[in-house]
Design an enzyme around this catalytic site. Structure first.
Site, PDB file in Angstrom:
ATOM      1  N   LYS A 193      10.620   2.845   2.869  1.00 60.51           N
ATOM      2  CA  LYS A 193      10.601   4.284   2.644  1.00 60.51           C
ATOM      3  C   LYS A 193      11.394   4.657   1.386  1.00 60.51           C
ATOM      4  O   LYS A 193      12.362   3.988   1.033  1.00 60.51           O
ATOM      5  CB  LYS A 193      11.217   5.020   3.849  1.00 60.51           C
ATOM      6  CG  LYS A 193      10.527   4.723   5.172  1.00 60.51           C
ATOM      7  CD  LYS A 193       9.242   5.494   5.354  1.00 60.51           C
ATOM      8  CE  LYS A 193       9.468   6.923   5.760  1.00 60.51           C
ATOM      9  NZ  LYS A 193       9.768   7.104   7.170  1.00 60.51           N
TER      10      LYS A 193
ATOM     11  N   CYS B  65      35.042  19.712  30.626  1.00 66.57           N
ATOM     12  CA  CYS B  65      35.657  19.725  31.960  1.00 66.57           C
ATOM     13  C   CYS B  65      37.165  19.543  31.915  1.00 66.57           C
ATOM     14  O   CYS B  65      37.821  19.626  32.943  1.00 66.57           O
ATOM     15  CB  CYS B  65      35.022  18.654  32.849  1.00 66.57           C
ATOM     16  SG  CYS B  65      35.514  16.982  32.425  1.00 66.57           S
TER      17      CYS B  65
ATOM     18  N   TYR C 234      -7.321   2.302   5.782  1.00 63.04           N
ATOM     19  CA  TYR C 234      -6.445   1.166   5.508  1.00 63.04           C
ATOM     20  C   TYR C 234      -6.345   0.116   6.611  1.00 63.04           C
ATOM     21  O   TYR C 234      -5.716  -0.917   6.429  1.00 63.04           O
ATOM     22  CB  TYR C 234      -5.046   1.628   5.103  1.00 63.04           C
ATOM     23  CG  TYR C 234      -4.383   2.609   6.047  1.00 63.04           C
ATOM     24  CD1 TYR C 234      -4.029   2.246   7.338  1.00 63.04           C
ATOM     25  CD2 TYR C 234      -4.084   3.903   5.624  1.00 63.04           C
ATOM     26  CE1 TYR C 234      -3.415   3.135   8.188  1.00 63.04           C
ATOM     27  CE2 TYR C 234      -3.467   4.810   6.466  1.00 63.04           C
ATOM     28  CZ  TYR C 234      -3.131   4.416   7.756  1.00 63.04           C
ATOM     29  OH  TYR C 234      -2.532   5.303   8.594  1.00 63.04           O
TER      30      TYR C 234
ATOM     31  N   CYS D 206      38.168  16.304  27.407  1.00 68.08           N
ATOM     32  CA  CYS D 206      36.762  16.680  27.359  1.00 68.08           C
ATOM     33  C   CYS D 206      36.643  18.192  27.210  1.00 68.08           C
ATOM     34  O   CYS D 206      37.224  18.940  28.000  1.00 68.08           O
ATOM     35  CB  CYS D 206      36.075  16.222  28.643  1.00 68.08           C
ATOM     36  SG  CYS D 206      34.407  16.869  28.799  1.00 68.08           S
TER      37      CYS D 206
ATOM     38  N   CYS E 236      32.215  16.127  35.799  1.00 67.03           N
ATOM     39  CA  CYS E 236      32.090  16.835  34.515  1.00 67.03           C
ATOM     40  C   CYS E 236      30.701  17.465  34.467  1.00 67.03           C
ATOM     41  O   CYS E 236      29.697  16.752  34.525  1.00 67.03           O
ATOM     42  CB  CYS E 236      32.273  15.868  33.348  1.00 67.03           C
ATOM     43  SG  CYS E 236      31.864  16.600  31.754  1.00 67.03           S
TER      44      CYS E 236
ATOM     45  N   ASP F 238       1.472  10.291   3.376  1.00 65.69           N
ATOM     46  CA  ASP F 238       2.149  11.207   4.286  1.00 65.69           C
ATOM     47  C   ASP F 238       1.142  12.196   4.854  1.00 65.69           C
ATOM     48  O   ASP F 238       1.050  13.337   4.416  1.00 65.69           O
ATOM     49  CB  ASP F 238       3.268  11.923   3.529  1.00 65.69           C
ATOM     50  CG  ASP F 238       4.286  12.514   4.479  1.00 65.69           C
ATOM     51  OD1 ASP F 238       4.176  12.245   5.697  1.00 65.69           O
ATOM     52  OD2 ASP F 238       5.181  13.223   4.010  1.00 65.69           O
TER      53      ASP F 238
ATOM     54  N   CYS G  55      34.641  10.959  28.097  1.00 65.73           N
ATOM     55  CA  CYS G  55      35.229  11.807  29.124  1.00 65.73           C
ATOM     56  C   CYS G  55      35.342  10.990  30.404  1.00 65.73           C
ATOM     57  O   CYS G  55      34.415  10.272  30.776  1.00 65.73           O
ATOM     58  CB  CYS G  55      34.322  13.008  29.345  1.00 65.73           C
ATOM     59  SG  CYS G  55      34.560  13.827  30.915  1.00 65.73           S
TER      60      CYS G  55
ATOM     61  N   LYS H  51       2.381   4.491   1.226  1.00 64.72           N
ATOM     62  CA  LYS H  51       2.402   5.036   2.581  1.00 64.72           C
ATOM     63  C   LYS H  51       2.065   6.519   2.495  1.00 64.72           C
ATOM     64  O   LYS H  51       2.848   7.317   2.003  1.00 64.72           O
ATOM     65  CB  LYS H  51       3.777   4.830   3.215  1.00 64.72           C
ATOM     66  CG  LYS H  51       3.826   5.244   4.665  1.00 64.72           C
ATOM     67  CD  LYS H  51       5.094   4.732   5.321  1.00 64.72           C
ATOM     68  CE  LYS H  51       5.077   4.942   6.824  1.00 64.72           C
ATOM     69  NZ  LYS H  51       5.011   6.327   7.224  1.00 64.72           N
TER      70      LYS H  51
ATOM     71  N   GLU I 146       0.850  -1.203   0.000  1.00 65.09           N
ATOM     72  CA  GLU I 146       0.000   0.000   0.000  1.00 65.09           C
ATOM     73  C   GLU I 146       0.879   1.244   0.000  1.00 65.09           C
ATOM     74  O   GLU I 146       1.856   1.285   0.735  1.00 65.09           O
ATOM     75  CB  GLU I 146      -0.853   0.035   1.285  1.00 65.09           C
ATOM     76  CG  GLU I 146      -1.619  -1.230   1.537  1.00 65.09           C
ATOM     77  CD  GLU I 146      -2.256  -1.250   2.950  1.00 65.09           C
ATOM     78  OE1 GLU I 146      -2.407  -0.181   3.561  1.00 65.09           O
ATOM     79  OE2 GLU I 146      -2.588  -2.351   3.405  1.00 65.09           O
TER      80      GLU I 146
HETATM   81  S1  IVH Z   1      -0.762   0.603   8.762  1.00 63.27           S
HETATM   82  C1  IVH Z   1       0.092  -1.591  12.593  1.00 63.27           C
HETATM   83  N1  IVH Z   1      -0.967   1.530   6.325  1.00 63.27           N
HETATM   84  O1  IVH Z   1       2.386   5.228   8.716  1.00 63.27           O
HETATM   85  C2  IVH Z   1       0.009  -0.875  11.312  1.00 63.27           C
HETATM   86  N2  IVH Z   1      -0.016   2.954   7.984  1.00 63.27           N
HETATM   87  O2  IVH Z   1       4.677   4.217  10.431  1.00 63.27           O
HETATM   88  C3  IVH Z   1      -0.492   0.499  11.428  1.00 63.27           C
HETATM   89  N3  IVH Z   1       0.595   5.179   7.176  1.00 63.27           N
HETATM   90  O3  IVH Z   1       1.044   5.718  11.906  1.00 63.27           O
HETATM   91  C4  IVH Z   1      -0.361   1.361  10.272  1.00 63.27           C
HETATM   92  N4  IVH Z   1      -0.056   4.886   5.111  1.00 63.27           N
HETATM   93  O4  IVH Z   1       0.091   7.122   9.989  1.00 63.27           O
HETATM   94  C5  IVH Z   1      -0.562   1.779   7.573  1.00 63.27           C
HETATM   95  N5  IVH Z   1      -1.236   2.230   4.143  1.00 63.27           N
HETATM   96  C6  IVH Z   1      -0.853   2.485   5.383  1.00 63.27           C
HETATM   97  C7  IVH Z   1      -0.301   3.731   5.763  1.00 63.27           C
HETATM   98  C8  IVH Z   1       0.121   3.920   7.076  1.00 63.27           C
HETATM   99  C9  IVH Z   1       0.463   5.734   5.976  1.00 63.27           C
HETATM  100  C10 IVH Z   1       1.180   5.839   8.364  1.00 63.27           C
HETATM  101  C11 IVH Z   1       0.315   5.792   9.590  1.00 63.27           C
HETATM  102  C12 IVH Z   1       1.141   5.102  10.649  1.00 63.27           C
HETATM  103  C13 IVH Z   1       2.526   5.222  10.113  1.00 63.27           C
HETATM  104  C14 IVH Z   1       3.319   4.014  10.551  1.00 63.27           C
END
Ligand code: IVH
Length: 696
Positions: free
Chosen positions: A320, A417, A232, A414, A438, A125, A432, A123, A121
């Site tokens: 990431k 100190c 999600y 240091c 210190c 932001d 140190c 991610k 999925e």
């Molecule tokens: S699942 C236990 N799915 O990423 C799993 N998180 O680093 C819970 N986020 O706090 C999260 N897209 O704010 C999940 N497709 C996605 C996501 C997602 C963004 C964010 C979310 C979470 C953070 C985790």
């Protein structure tokens, strides 16, 4: 109005009080009622005069000065909502090789050799939300907060047009849908344009804009901002109607939630890789910001077997995108001295914007890193920010190096100190040797002691700790608990007989109220939980997770201290998660005289609670020690261990008189024999699993 240079002290003091009150009232009108009673220019003029008076009379700066408040009043007013199930975060990886490791570790844990399906999925932001439905009706919404307790944003969430307020018949009675609220790039640009025209604050990026818009005390403002969402995952559900993440997405779509069309089931690692490349390619064209791809084991049965680590699931990970980088000059290299005396080099940078954040410092890790990358003062450096991690220097540009540049020489004393700074063989870090003489180490140790996960004393921030240390008011953590006693009687009675108290209320920036609040905060911590106390001591390598392990295994501070003083380490090293080196550090800590003095002094003023392990009360396995031996066939070793721990048992490597159960797999050898000799109960794998079923 008088010119500032003509103000007397008394007049300045009176005017600062008046300004503080006026500005607070204006803030209140703006943030809470969205009805500013001053024009922006009038408001700015008040703030400006306040700053100018403070600049002339720095010792008159009030504790409640408007110059010290940056919109904090807005956030503190939300009600809190405790999540029935914590909102967890995800582990991060950057390289495809690490994704490979993740997939392998999942398979190893489950003892599966074939391919496993993963849901990939984008991610998003933005910021995560939880929306609760009862009998199909939206009843409340919360932010993630710290994962355990979030803020009540019910009214704000309701204004999002994409959030269904009523679900079709047949949904679970209780259903908590979770996902991400975000602001589309286009809407973010339009908002900033509008704000610029109205001379209002600009947001650094869509994420901040979304956060600022959702966490508004006045939901009217949220309604005016264009916010979107993707769903999600889920929290509490009364009766789950899906067995895979893919099926959950189908349900979500049926119920009317926005589900990202880029979510995709990947069957093999190469599909995962291709998908990642594809998403990266289209990233810039997407109408919203993403910062990576999340992978989740598709099958919920497998997810449940995998379970959780402390804060993250074992069945999901975030892949990431590569960190964002920028080029800038290193103006200076400074050496910071930490709580345990570690000298850490820090680069002071010409401030530069890296992915929307202004970066002016970067860590250089240690002396070898500087040598290896030949980092010098004056160099142009590639600086990188990776997630929330402190910015780093990736490399320096040799072709841009000034002609007169010289290699950086790491100090052997240091800088704080003057004590020798030595580096043990095969240690990367120079330390140190000044110990608590210190000032830098002593201050860091006090800061650690009062920090959030330790004693959590509000009012003793870094600046205050430093000032109090420099003025001899708090030299050791124990001094915190005698502050009130040493402060002396009522602050205004200057002629009290024999009064040689500290009178903190007379310090610049303090008043009777703030001092009273500080004492209240301190007094509220005179009883402290065992894990917090252990963590607060600042034992090298012992973070809050290890402190918790120690508390769980020893139960009382005395039990821990007695074993450590006697250098009795059998129990310590049997704790899963405490290695030999860490064990040494713990023993050494408890045997060093100045630490013993500190502990004794502290315990005169505070009570350390015994640790009651909640898991121990309701499970037949809790508190028991289990040993696994032989080849397990129904589960892997890691899975067996996690299962035992989940029900409160400890897992040991060898059989002793303290062992409660030995779980015997195929071809078990000497351990099974020893168990028989000692009369310890042995279990088959199936019996053990049945036991956990009973325990649950
Ligand atoms: S699942 C236990 N799915 O990423 C799993 N998180 O680093 C819970 N986020 O706090 C999260 N897209 O704010 C999940 N497709 C996605 C996501 C997602 C963004 C964010 C979310 C979470 C953070 C985790």
């Amino acid at each position: 109005m008088k010119e500032i240079k003509d103000l007397s002290r008394e007049e300045a003091m009176a005017e600062l009080a008046e300004l503080a009150q006026k500005i607070a009232a204006a803030d209140n009108a703006y943030y809470q009622n969205d009805a500013p009673d001053l024009t922006d220019a009038e408001y700015d003029a008040l703030k400006h005069r306040n700053t100018a008076i403070e600049a002339r009379f720095p010792d008159l700066v009030r504790a409640d000065s408007p110059s010290k408040r940056v919109g904090a009043a807005v956030q503190s007013k939300f009600n809190k909502i405790e999540h029935r199930f914590p909102m967890l975060s995800l582990g991060d990886v950057f390289a495809i090789a690490e994704v490979d490791d993740f997939v392998m570790s999942v398979k190893r844990f489950l003892n599966l050799s074939g391919d496993i399906d993963f849901m990939a999925e984008p991610k998003i932001d933005g910021l995560s939300f939880a929306a609760r439905y009862e009998n199909g009706v939206f009843v409340s919404g919360a932010t993630r907060g710290d994962g355990v307790v979030g803020e009540d944003i019910t009214a704000n969430l309701k204004t999002l047009p994409q959030l269904p307020l009523k679900l079709p018949d047949g949904v679970p009675e209780v259903l908590e849908v979770r996902g991400e609220v975000y602001m589309a790039k286009r809407d973010f640009l339009a908002l900033n344009e509008r704000n610029a025209a109205e001379k209002k604050k600009l947001f650094a990026n869509p994420r901040n804009a979304a956060a600022g818009s959702l966490r508004q005390l006045n939901p009217q403002i949220t309604a005016e901002r264009k916010l979107s969402l993707w769903a999600y995952t889920w929290g509490e559900v009364s009766a789950r109607q899906w067995d895979t993440q893919a099926e959950f997405f189908e349900k979500l779509a049926e119920w009317g939630f926005p589900v990202n069309p880029l979510n995709k089931v990947c069957h093999t690692l190469s599909e995962i890789e291709d998908n990642f490349k594809h998403i990266m390619e289209i990233r810039a064209e997407l109408p919203y910001d993403i910062d990576g791809v999340v992978y989740k084991v598709n099958s919920l049965e497998l997810q449940n077997r995998l379970g959780f680590l402390t804060r993250t699931p074992r069945w999901a990970i975030a892949h990431k995108f590569p960190a964002e980088q920028a080029l800038t000059r290193i103006n200076n290299i400074r050496i910071q001295v930490g709580r345990t005396g570690a000298l850490t080099p820090v680069a002071d940078l010409e401030p530069v914007n890296v992915g929307g954040v202004l970066v002016s410092h970067a860590t250089l890790h240690n002396e070898d890193e500087i040598k290896r990358k030949d980092i010098r003062i004056g160099d142009m450096a590639v600086v990188q920010r990776a997630g929330d991690v402190i910015p780093q220097v990736v490399e320096v540009k040799l072709d841009k190096r000034p002609a007169d540049s010289v290699p950086f020489e790491f100090p052997c004393v240091c800088p704080e100190c003057g004590a020798h700074a030595i580096r043990e063989e095969d240690e990367a870090i120079r330390r140190c040797t000044g110990g608590l003489t210190c000032p830098a180490q002593a201050k860091e140790r006090i800061k650690h002691f009062v920090s959030k996960e330790a004693f959590d004393i509000i009012g003793l921030g870094d600046k205050v700790v430093e000032a109090f240390y420099d003025d001899g008011i708090i030299k050791h953590p124990a001094d915190i608990f005698t502050l009130e006693e040493r402060n002396g009687g009522a602050g205004d009675d200057l002629f009290a007989f024999g009064d040689n108290g500290l009178h903190l209320e007379r310090r610049a920036g303090w008043g009777k109220l703030s001092v009273d609040n500080l004492f209240k905060a301190i007094n509220a911590r005179r009883t402290v939980s065992l894990p917090r106390f252990i963590y607060a001591l600042g034992i090298p390598q012992v973070g809050s997770a290890t402190a918790l392990l120690l508390a769980q295994n020893y139960g009382t501070f005395d039990a821990l201290q007695n074993d450590m003083t006697a250098r009795e380490t059998a129990k310590l090293v049997s704790i899963d998660g405490i290695g030999g080196e860490m064990g040494n550090d713990i023993v050494e800590f408890f045997n060093e005289q100045h630490n013993i003095n500190e502990i004794n002094a502290l315990r005169k003023y505070i009570k350390v609670e015994d640790y009651i392990d909640e898991r121990r009360t309701d499970s037949i396995l809790s508190g028991k020690t289990v040993v696994f031996t032989g080849t397990l066939e129904l589960m892997t070793r890691a899975e067996a261990k996690a299962l035992a721990q989940k029900f409160g048992a400890k897992v040991a490597g060898s059989v002793s008189a303290r062992t409660d159960y030995v779980v015997v797999g195929a071809d078990a050898g000497s351990k099974a024999q020893k168990a028989a000799e000692l009369g310890i109960k042995t279990l088959s794998e199936a019996e053990f699993i049945a036991m956990t079923a009973d325990a649950g």
